[in-house]
Design a protein around this motif. Structure first.
Motif, PDB file in Angstrom:
ATOM      1  N   PHE A 234       0.827  -1.205   0.000  1.00 51.13           N
ATOM      2  CA  PHE A 234       0.000   0.000   0.000  1.00 51.13           C
ATOM      3  C   PHE A 234       0.863   1.257   0.000  1.00 51.13           C
ATOM      4  CE2 PHE A 234      -1.811   3.553   2.319  1.00 51.13           C
ATOM      5  CZ  PHE A 234      -3.001   3.754   1.635  1.00 51.13           C
ATOM      6  N   SER A 235       0.436   2.254  -0.751  1.00 53.61           N
ATOM      7  CA  SER A 235       0.957   3.608  -0.656  1.00 53.61           C
ATOM      8  C   SER A 235      -0.129   4.533  -1.181  1.00 53.61           C
ATOM      9  CB  SER A 235       2.252   3.784  -1.470  1.00 53.61           C
ATOM     10  OG  SER A 235       1.968   3.766  -2.856  1.00 53.61           O
ATOM     11  N   PRO A 236      -0.172   5.779  -0.723  1.00 53.51           N
ATOM     12  CA  PRO A 236      -1.191   6.709  -1.219  1.00 53.51           C
ATOM     13  C   PRO A 236      -1.154   6.882  -2.731  1.00 53.51           C
ATOM     14  CG  PRO A 236      -0.178   7.575   0.779  1.00 53.51           C
ATOM     15  CD  PRO A 236       0.615   6.361   0.388  1.00 53.51           C
ATOM     16  N   SER A 237       0.055   6.914  -3.309  1.00 53.86           N
ATOM     17  CA  SER A 237       0.154   7.088  -4.764  1.00 53.86           C
ATOM     18  C   SER A 237      -0.422   5.886  -5.505  1.00 53.86           C
ATOM     19  CB  SER A 237       1.609   7.317  -5.170  1.00 53.86           C
ATOM     20  OG  SER A 237       2.407   6.195  -4.808  1.00 53.86           O
ATOM     21  N   LYS A 238      -0.184   4.680  -5.003  1.00 56.63           N
ATOM     22  CA  LYS A 238      -0.752   3.492  -5.635  1.00 56.63           C
ATOM     23  C   LYS A 238      -2.276   3.496  -5.518  1.00 56.63           C
ATOM     24  CE  LYS A 238       3.291   0.528  -4.947  1.00 56.63           C
ATOM     25  NZ  LYS A 238       3.858  -0.645  -4.218  1.00 56.63           N
ATOM     26  N   ARG A 239      -2.773   3.941  -4.381  1.00 60.63           N
ATOM     27  CA  ARG A 239      -4.221   4.026  -4.211  1.00 60.63           C
ATOM     28  C   ARG A 239      -4.831   4.991  -5.222  1.00 60.63           C
ATOM     29  NH1 ARG A 239      -7.760   7.402  -1.432  1.00 60.63           N
ATOM     30  NH2 ARG A 239      -9.729   6.359  -0.831  1.00 60.63           N
ATOM     31  N   ARG A 240      -4.213   6.165  -5.400  1.00 64.32           N
ATOM     32  CA  ARG A 240      -4.724   7.137  -6.368  1.00 64.32           C
ATOM     33  C   ARG A 240      -4.704   6.570  -7.786  1.00 64.32           C
ATOM     34  NH1 ARG A 240      -1.642  10.721  -3.148  1.00 64.32           N
ATOM     35  NH2 ARG A 240       0.068  10.611  -4.668  1.00 64.32           N
ATOM     36  N   HIS A 241      -3.625   5.880  -8.121  1.00 65.22           N
ATOM     37  CA  HIS A 241      -3.512   5.299  -9.458  1.00 65.22           C
ATOM     38  C   HIS A 241      -4.611   4.262  -9.694  1.00 65.22           C
ATOM     39  CE1 HIS A 241      -1.687   3.678 -13.089  1.00 65.22           C
ATOM     40  NE2 HIS A 241      -1.768   2.472 -12.553  1.00 65.22           N
ATOM     41  N   ILE A 242      -4.860   3.421  -8.705  1.00 67.41           N
ATOM     42  CA  ILE A 242      -5.904   2.396  -8.843  1.00 67.41           C
ATOM     43  C   ILE A 242      -7.277   3.044  -8.969  1.00 67.41           C
ATOM     44  CG2 ILE A 242      -7.091   0.537  -7.608  1.00 67.41           C
ATOM     45  CD1 ILE A 242      -4.362  -0.328  -6.540  1.00 67.41           C
ATOM     46  N   LEU A 243      -7.538   4.085  -8.187  1.00 64.47           N
ATOM     47  CA  LEU A 243      -8.819   4.778  -8.261  1.00 64.47           C
ATOM     48  C   LEU A 243      -9.033   5.396  -9.644  1.00 64.47           C
ATOM     49  CD1 LEU A 243      -9.071   6.538  -4.774  1.00 64.47           C
ATOM     50  CD2 LEU A 243     -10.585   4.768  -5.668  1.00 64.47           C
ATOM     51  N   GLU A 244      -7.979   6.017 -10.192  1.00 64.38           N
ATOM     52  CA  GLU A 244      -8.102   6.616 -11.525  1.00 64.38           C
ATOM     53  C   GLU A 244      -8.373   5.557 -12.583  1.00 64.38           C
ATOM     54  OE1 GLU A 244      -4.442   8.666 -12.007  1.00 64.38           O
ATOM     55  OE2 GLU A 244      -4.916  10.262 -10.560  1.00 64.38           O
ATOM     56  N   ARG A 245      -7.674   4.428 -12.470  1.00 63.74           N
ATOM     57  CA  ARG A 245      -7.863   3.359 -13.463  1.00 63.74           C
ATOM     58  C   ARG A 245      -9.259   2.760 -13.361  1.00 63.74           C
ATOM     59  NH1 ARG A 245      -7.133  -1.903 -12.682  1.00 63.74           N
ATOM     60  NH2 ARG A 245      -5.875  -1.563 -10.815  1.00 63.74           N
ATOM     61  N   LEU A 246      -9.710   2.496 -12.144  1.00 66.84           N
ATOM     62  CA  LEU A 246     -11.034   1.895 -11.979  1.00 66.84           C
ATOM     63  C   LEU A 246     -12.149   2.865 -12.368  1.00 66.84           C
ATOM     64  CD1 LEU A 246     -10.620  -0.057  -8.613  1.00 66.84           C
ATOM     65  CD2 LEU A 246     -10.784  -1.009 -10.914  1.00 66.84           C
ATOM     66  N   LYS A 248     -12.061   4.955 -14.746  1.00 67.91           N
ATOM     67  CA  LYS A 248     -12.137   5.011 -16.211  1.00 67.91           C
ATOM     68  C   LYS A 248     -12.556   3.678 -16.824  1.00 67.91           C
ATOM     69  CE  LYS A 248      -8.568   8.591 -16.650  1.00 67.91           C
ATOM     70  NZ  LYS A 248      -7.189   8.894 -17.166  1.00 67.91           N
ATOM     71  N   HIS A 249     -12.025   2.577 -16.288  1.00 65.16           N
ATOM     72  CA  HIS A 249     -12.187   1.298 -16.974  1.00 65.16           C
ATOM     73  C   HIS A 249     -12.807   0.200 -16.113  1.00 65.16           C
ATOM     74  CE1 HIS A 249      -9.656   3.100 -20.030  1.00 65.16           C
ATOM     75  NE2 HIS A 249      -8.690   3.302 -19.137  1.00 65.16           N
ATOM     76  N   GLY A 250     -12.899   0.389 -14.812  1.00 58.46           N
ATOM     77  CA  GLY A 250     -13.348  -0.703 -13.960  1.00 58.46           C
ATOM     78  C   GLY A 250     -14.851  -0.726 -13.782  1.00 58.46           C
ATOM     79  N   PRO A 251     -15.381  -1.848 -13.314  1.00 55.39           N
ATOM     80  CA  PRO A 251     -16.811  -1.910 -12.984  1.00 55.39           C
ATOM     81  C   PRO A 251     -17.125  -1.006 -11.797  1.00 55.39           C
ATOM     82  CG  PRO A 251     -15.669  -3.920 -12.298  1.00 55.39           C
ATOM     83  CD  PRO A 251     -14.694  -3.126 -13.103  1.00 55.39           C
ATOM     84  N   PRO A 252     -18.346  -0.489 -11.729  1.00 53.32           N
ATOM     85  CA  PRO A 252     -18.694   0.469 -10.662  1.00 53.32           C
ATOM     86  C   PRO A 252     -18.484  -0.071  -9.259  1.00 53.32           C
ATOM     87  CG  PRO A 252     -20.361   0.494 -12.388  1.00 53.32           C
ATOM     88  CD  PRO A 252     -19.441  -0.649 -12.697  1.00 53.32           C
ATOM     89  N   ASP A 253     -18.813  -1.353  -9.017  1.00 49.92           N
ATOM     90  CA  ASP A 253     -18.678  -1.876  -7.658  1.00 49.92           C
ATOM     91  C   ASP A 253     -17.214  -1.960  -7.234  1.00 49.92           C
ATOM     92  OD1 ASP A 253     -18.163  -3.898  -9.480  1.00 49.92           O
ATOM     93  OD2 ASP A 253     -18.907  -5.485  -8.163  1.00 49.92           O
ATOM     94  N   SER A 254     -16.319  -2.226  -8.192  1.00 51.88           N
ATOM     95  CA  SER A 254     -14.888  -2.258  -7.860  1.00 51.88           C
ATOM     96  C   SER A 254     -14.386  -0.869  -7.501  1.00 51.88           C
ATOM     97  CB  SER A 254     -14.082  -2.819  -9.035  1.00 51.88           C
ATOM     98  OG  SER A 254     -14.397  -4.169  -9.263  1.00 51.88           O
ATOM     99  N   TYR A 255     -14.859   0.140  -8.243  1.00 52.29           N
ATOM    100  CA  TYR A 255     -14.456   1.511  -7.916  1.00 52.29           C
ATOM    101  C   TYR A 255     -15.001   1.931  -6.552  1.00 52.29           C
ATOM    102  CZ  TYR A 255     -14.221   6.585  -7.892  1.00 52.29           C
ATOM    103  OH  TYR A 255     -13.990   7.880  -7.535  1.00 52.29           O
ATOM    104  N   GLN A 256     -16.243   1.572  -6.273  1.00 51.31           N
ATOM    105  CA  GLN A 256     -16.838   1.935  -4.986  1.00 51.31           C
ATOM    106  C   GLN A 256     -16.081   1.299  -3.828  1.00 51.31           C
ATOM    107  OE1 GLN A 256     -20.901   0.736  -5.448  1.00 51.31           O
ATOM    108  NE2 GLN A 256     -21.372   2.332  -6.964  1.00 51.31           N
TER     109      GLN A 256
END
Length: 350
Positions: A234-246, A248-256
């Motif tokens: 875990f790191s804050p930067s990795k969390r932000r990157h995952i949130l941005e990717r999800l 744009k491209h991820g299913p809504p429940d994964s982003y939530q």
């Protein structure tokens, strides 16, 4: 750590990626092992002079951060060097007597001694305190196998499953990133035992997924398969990157789910959910922890963020009979439990 009565015989380890040749393994060890011995010798010889320097700096800062950090790093290298000699001796004895069951038990004992020894040394030198809460898995020779899902924030949390489960008699199998093969002890013992080393960053290739499933295919009493569902630290930067990717491209429940997690990364779905779907009868053990986050950053270590921390560990044991069999319910369970682990971290994190 002794093997359980009636446990299956030692089978060839699927630890290394199939494409790794023996020559590549030898080339790696011809670099890493001499490097460890050279660093241990150099640091030991220079230790009095280095302690003088770190002591002067620490007097100005009024904290023995650098001095205790230097002593811990020196102790780690000494542990590593002695362990390399010990596991080499085990290999020589095995060549003479060819007893594979004894060889497995001896390497597991070496793994337990090395890992718990390092952790206890860290507790003393870094003034760490460890507190555990939650439900524990059953013990005894007929204790069911475990799937262990653990939070990942630093390399230091790889020792926690051994510290927690080895005293209960469990034989651990790890899913780890391949970069850890640069540690000679992890390289040698890790490839002798049932472990699997995957690509970094949770890329979940088909080859790695097959390797992890093979690792779970023959779990027996008191076997524990340890996996890090987040796939990376875990790191804050990795969390932000995952949130941005999800987003744009991820299913809504994964982003939530990812957005609801403040201190952990969302669990990868293919590996953990496939293990749950093809679970041969293992209980589930969830491990959350807080206090070791600073061990994942050199800057945090030099600032002394790890010193004096209270390492709080939360475990939740879920028997196999209580695990859902429906894939959608398994996915919901994994998300719900990860939110609970995230809340646990948030309660105690500084």
């Amino acid at each position: 750590m002794a093997a359980a009565p009636g446990s299956p015989p030692l089978t060839p380890s699927p630890s290394a990626p199939a494409r790794e040749s023996l020559l590549r393994r030898l080339r790696r060890r011809l670099v890493t092992i001499p490097l460890v011995f050279a660093a241990t010798t150099l640091l030991t010889v220079l230790l009095p002079l280095l302690l003088l320097g770190t002591g002067l700096v620490d007097l100005l800062r009024r904290r023995l951060v650098l001095t205790r950090g230097l002593l811990f790093f020196t102790g780690f290298l000494l542990f590593e060097s002695v362990a390399i000699c010990g596991i080499t001796l085990l290999w020589v004895i095995h060549l003479l007597y060819r007893n594979r069951d004894w060889f497995e038990r001896a390497n597991r004992t070496a793994q337990t001694l090395f890992t718990t020894g390092l952790y206890r040394m860290g507790e003393r030198l870094l003034s760490l305190q460890t507190h555990c809460e939650g439900t524990r898995p059953p013990t005894g020779p007929n204790a069911p196998p475990l799937l262990v899902f653990i939070r990942h924030c630093s390399t230091a949390d790889t020792v926690l499953p051994v510290v927690l489960l080895a005293p209960l008699g469990y034989r651990l199998r790890y899913v780890l990133k391949r970069e850890l093969l640069l540690d000679p002890c992890l390289d040698i013992v890790g490839l002798r035992l049932r472990n699997y080393f995957v690509a970094r960053g949770g890329k979940e290739t088909e080859e790695d997924l097959r390797g992890v499933l093979d690792l779970a295919s023959d779990l027996s009493h008191r076997d524990a398969l340890v996996i890090y569902p987040e796939g990376t630290r875990f790191s804050p930067s990795k969390r932000r990157h995952i949130l941005e990717r999800l987003q744009k491209h991820g299913p809504p429940d994964s982003y939530q789910l990812a957005a609801s997690l403040q201190h952990t990364l969302p669990p990868l779905l293919r590996g953990p959910l496939t293990l749950l779907r093809q679970n041969p009868g293992a209980d589930l053990l969830l491990i959350g922890h807080v206090g070791l986050d600073a061990a994942g950053s050199l800057a945090a270590l030099l600032r002394g963020d790890l010193f004096g921390q209270t390492v709080r560990i939360f475990t939740e044991h879920i028997p196999f009979a209580q695990l859902p069999t429906d894939p959608s319910e398994q996915r919901a369970l994994l998300g719900q439990k990860w939110q609970q682990l995230d809340a646990f971290v948030g309660r105690f994190r500084r």
